[in-house]
Design a protein around this motif. Structure first.
Motif, PDB file in Angstrom:
ATOM      1  N   ALA A   1       2.267   8.769  -7.014  1.00 14.58           N
ATOM      2  CA  ALA A   1       1.183   9.064  -6.343  1.00 14.58           C
ATOM      3  C   ALA A   1      -0.193   8.829  -7.055  1.00 14.58           C
ATOM      4  CB  ALA A   1       1.104   9.985  -5.298  1.00 14.58           C
ATOM      5  N   ASN A   2      -1.142   8.084  -7.042  1.00 17.69           N
ATOM      6  CA  ASN A   2      -2.590   8.529  -7.426  1.00 17.69           C
ATOM      7  C   ASN A   2      -3.418   8.819  -6.429  1.00 17.69           C
ATOM      8  OD1 ASN A   2      -3.178   5.869  -6.469  1.00 17.69           O
ATOM      9  ND2 ASN A   2      -3.698   5.062  -8.596  1.00 17.69           N
TER      10      ASN A   2
ATOM     11  N   PRO B   1      -2.616  -0.007  -4.795  1.00 18.39           N
ATOM     12  CA  PRO B   1      -3.099   1.060  -3.676  1.00 18.39           C
ATOM     13  C   PRO B   1      -2.438   2.176  -3.475  1.00 18.39           C
ATOM     14  CG  PRO B   1      -3.636  -1.446  -3.052  1.00 18.39           C
ATOM     15  CD  PRO B   1      -2.632  -1.240  -3.966  1.00 18.39           C
ATOM     16  N   GLY B   2      -3.154   3.119  -4.119  1.00 17.22           N
ATOM     17  CA  GLY B   2      -2.215   4.723  -3.878  1.00 17.22           C
ATOM     18  C   GLY B   2      -1.274   5.078  -4.730  1.00 17.22           C
ATOM     19  N   ALA B   3      -0.862   4.161  -5.839  1.00 13.71           N
ATOM     20  CA  ALA B   3       0.015   4.436  -6.675  1.00 13.71           C
ATOM     21  C   ALA B   3      -0.194   3.879  -8.279  1.00 13.71           C
ATOM     22  CB  ALA B   3       1.415   3.621  -6.085  1.00 13.71           C
ATOM     23  N   GLU B   4       0.665   4.442  -9.244  1.00 18.29           N
ATOM     24  CA  GLU B   4       0.648   4.027 -10.510  1.00 18.29           C
ATOM     25  C   GLU B   4       2.157   3.653 -10.730  1.00 18.29           C
ATOM     26  OE1 GLU B   4      -0.867   6.722 -13.329  1.00 18.29           O
ATOM     27  OE2 GLU B   4      -2.938   6.915 -12.517  1.00 18.29           O
ATOM     28  N   PHE B   5       2.425   2.539 -11.317  1.00 17.15           N
ATOM     29  CA  PHE B   5       3.671   2.096 -11.773  1.00 17.15           C
ATOM     30  C   PHE B   5       3.732   2.593 -13.196  1.00 17.15           C
ATOM     31  CE2 PHE B   5       5.248  -1.371  -8.660  1.00 17.15           C
ATOM     32  CZ  PHE B   5       4.669  -0.629  -7.421  1.00 17.15           C
ATOM     33  N   HIS B   6       4.751   3.119 -13.639  1.00 13.94           N
ATOM     34  CA  HIS B   6       4.788   3.506 -15.034  1.00 13.94           C
ATOM     35  C   HIS B   6       6.227   2.770 -15.515  1.00 13.94           C
ATOM     36  CE1 HIS B   6       2.455   7.390 -15.513  1.00 13.94           C
ATOM     37  NE2 HIS B   6       1.653   6.452 -14.525  1.00 13.94           N
TER      38      HIS B   6
ATOM     39  N   ASP C   1       0.775  -1.200  -0.031  1.00 16.96           N
ATOM     40  CA  ASP C   1       0.058  -0.049  -0.077  1.00 16.96           C
ATOM     41  C   ASP C   1       0.808   1.115   0.002  1.00 16.96           C
ATOM     42  OD1 ASP C   1      -2.246   2.010   0.420  1.00 16.96           O
ATOM     43  OD2 ASP C   1      -2.788   1.014   2.201  1.00 16.96           O
ATOM     44  N   TRP C   2       0.703   2.219  -1.094  1.00 16.88           N
ATOM     45  CA  TRP C   2       1.705   3.258  -1.207  1.00 16.88           C
ATOM     46  C   TRP C   2       1.066   4.343  -0.354  1.00 16.88           C
ATOM     47  CZ3 TRP C   2       6.549   3.231  -3.241  1.00 16.88           C
ATOM     48  CH2 TRP C   2       7.054   2.373  -3.730  1.00 16.88           C
ATOM     49  N   ARG C   3      -0.062   4.312  -0.117  1.00 17.30           N
ATOM     50  CA  ARG C   3      -0.717   5.678   0.391  1.00 17.30           C
ATOM     51  C   ARG C   3      -0.133   6.201   1.563  1.00 17.30           C
ATOM     52  NH1 ARG C   3      -6.507   2.823  -0.224  1.00 17.30           N
ATOM     53  NH2 ARG C   3      -5.254   1.247   0.475  1.00 17.30           N
ATOM     54  N   PRO C   4       0.510   5.479   2.422  1.00  9.31           N
ATOM     55  CA  PRO C   4       1.341   5.873   3.589  1.00  9.31           C
ATOM     56  C   PRO C   4       2.612   6.656   3.477  1.00  9.31           C
ATOM     57  CG  PRO C   4       0.550   3.787   4.319  1.00  9.31           C
ATOM     58  CD  PRO C   4       0.119   3.990   2.654  1.00  9.31           C
TER      59      PRO C   4
ATOM     60  N   ASP D   1       5.596  12.632  -3.795  1.00 11.37           N
ATOM     61  CA  ASP D   1       4.564  11.958  -4.716  1.00 11.37           C
ATOM     62  C   ASP D   1       5.069  11.024  -5.852  1.00 11.37           C
ATOM     63  OD1 ASP D   1       5.534  13.889  -6.329  1.00 11.37           O
ATOM     64  OD2 ASP D   1       3.802  14.984  -7.060  1.00 11.37           O
ATOM     65  N   ALA D   2       6.370  10.705  -5.405  1.00 16.65           N
ATOM     66  CA  ALA D   2       6.776   9.738  -6.266  1.00 16.65           C
ATOM     67  C   ALA D   2       8.336   9.148  -6.040  1.00 16.65           C
ATOM     68  CB  ALA D   2       7.521  10.428  -7.875  1.00 16.65           C
ATOM     69  N   VAL D   3       8.440   7.927  -6.359  1.00 16.79           N
ATOM     70  CA  VAL D   3       9.575   7.263  -6.167  1.00 16.79           C
ATOM     71  C   VAL D   3      10.225   6.877  -7.499  1.00 16.79           C
ATOM     72  CG1 VAL D   3      10.634   5.170  -5.153  1.00 16.79           C
ATOM     73  CG2 VAL D   3       8.558   6.184  -4.041  1.00 16.79           C
TER      74      VAL D   3
END
Length: 185
Positions: free
Chosen positions: A181-182, A155-160, A23-26, A81-83
């Protein structure tokens, strides 16, 4: 134009590290600068991922990003908002591309795209989108900057995963991937 083809080892590790975050939201937070903001970012990411800060005692108060190191020793540049994996890119790339060599660079990206996509699928499963980067469904901020694009939702993210779009004035082309982050907690 010069090309290189490297082992997929760095991308294997980085993609596996990204896949382990359930879960990426945190992870996400406000784009603030200062010591407290960087500490908050590092604490959020460490708690959500288990990654450790690469330089815990040397915080630059003017930054809003920080590097963290995964269990597989991949350095991830973390923004609010990104990794972005900081590991050397694997696979095929071209550099010192001259204006007349753009078609050759595009051909190389087209040839090696299926291998990059297969590597990402092994770690992230089936994507929700695979197609050209100029598709009208691609948001304007990304449209035309990517020759190929694949997107996965978490959850909470988009991988591109993407192949860059060679253009006049650009001297390099290759593949990359990032997490965006989405949903911001």
């Amino acid at each position: 134009m010069k090309t290189q083809e490297r082992s997929f080892d760095d991308d294997e590790r980085a993609m596996a590290d990204l896949a382990e975050v359930v879960d990426w939201r945190p992870v996400w937070g406000p784009p603030e600068t200062g010591m407290d903001a960087i500490r908050a970012l590092v604490n959020r990411v460490t708690a959500a991922t288990g990654w450790r800060p690469w330089a815990p005692g040397n915080i630059d108060p003017d930054r809003y990003t920080w590097g963290l190191v995964t269990q597989r020793e991949t350095v991830m540049l973390v923004l609010p908002d990104a990794v972005l994996p900081e590991s050397p890119r694997s696979g095929w790339s071209a550099y010192e591309i001259g204006p007349s060599e753009l078609p050759q660079a595009e051909e190389g990206l087209d040839t090696y795209w299926p291998g990059q996509l297969e590597l990402a699928r092994r770690h992230w499963g089936p994507p929700v989108y695979v197609g050209p980067g100029d598709d009208p469904r691609v948001p304007l901020e990304w449209r035309g900057r990517r020759r190929h694009l694949a997107v996965w939702l978490r959850p909470g993210a988009e991988f591109h995963l993407y192949a860059s779009q060679p253009a006049p004035g650009e001297t390099a082309a290759g593949f990359g991937y990032s997490v965006y982050a989405n949903e911001v907690a």
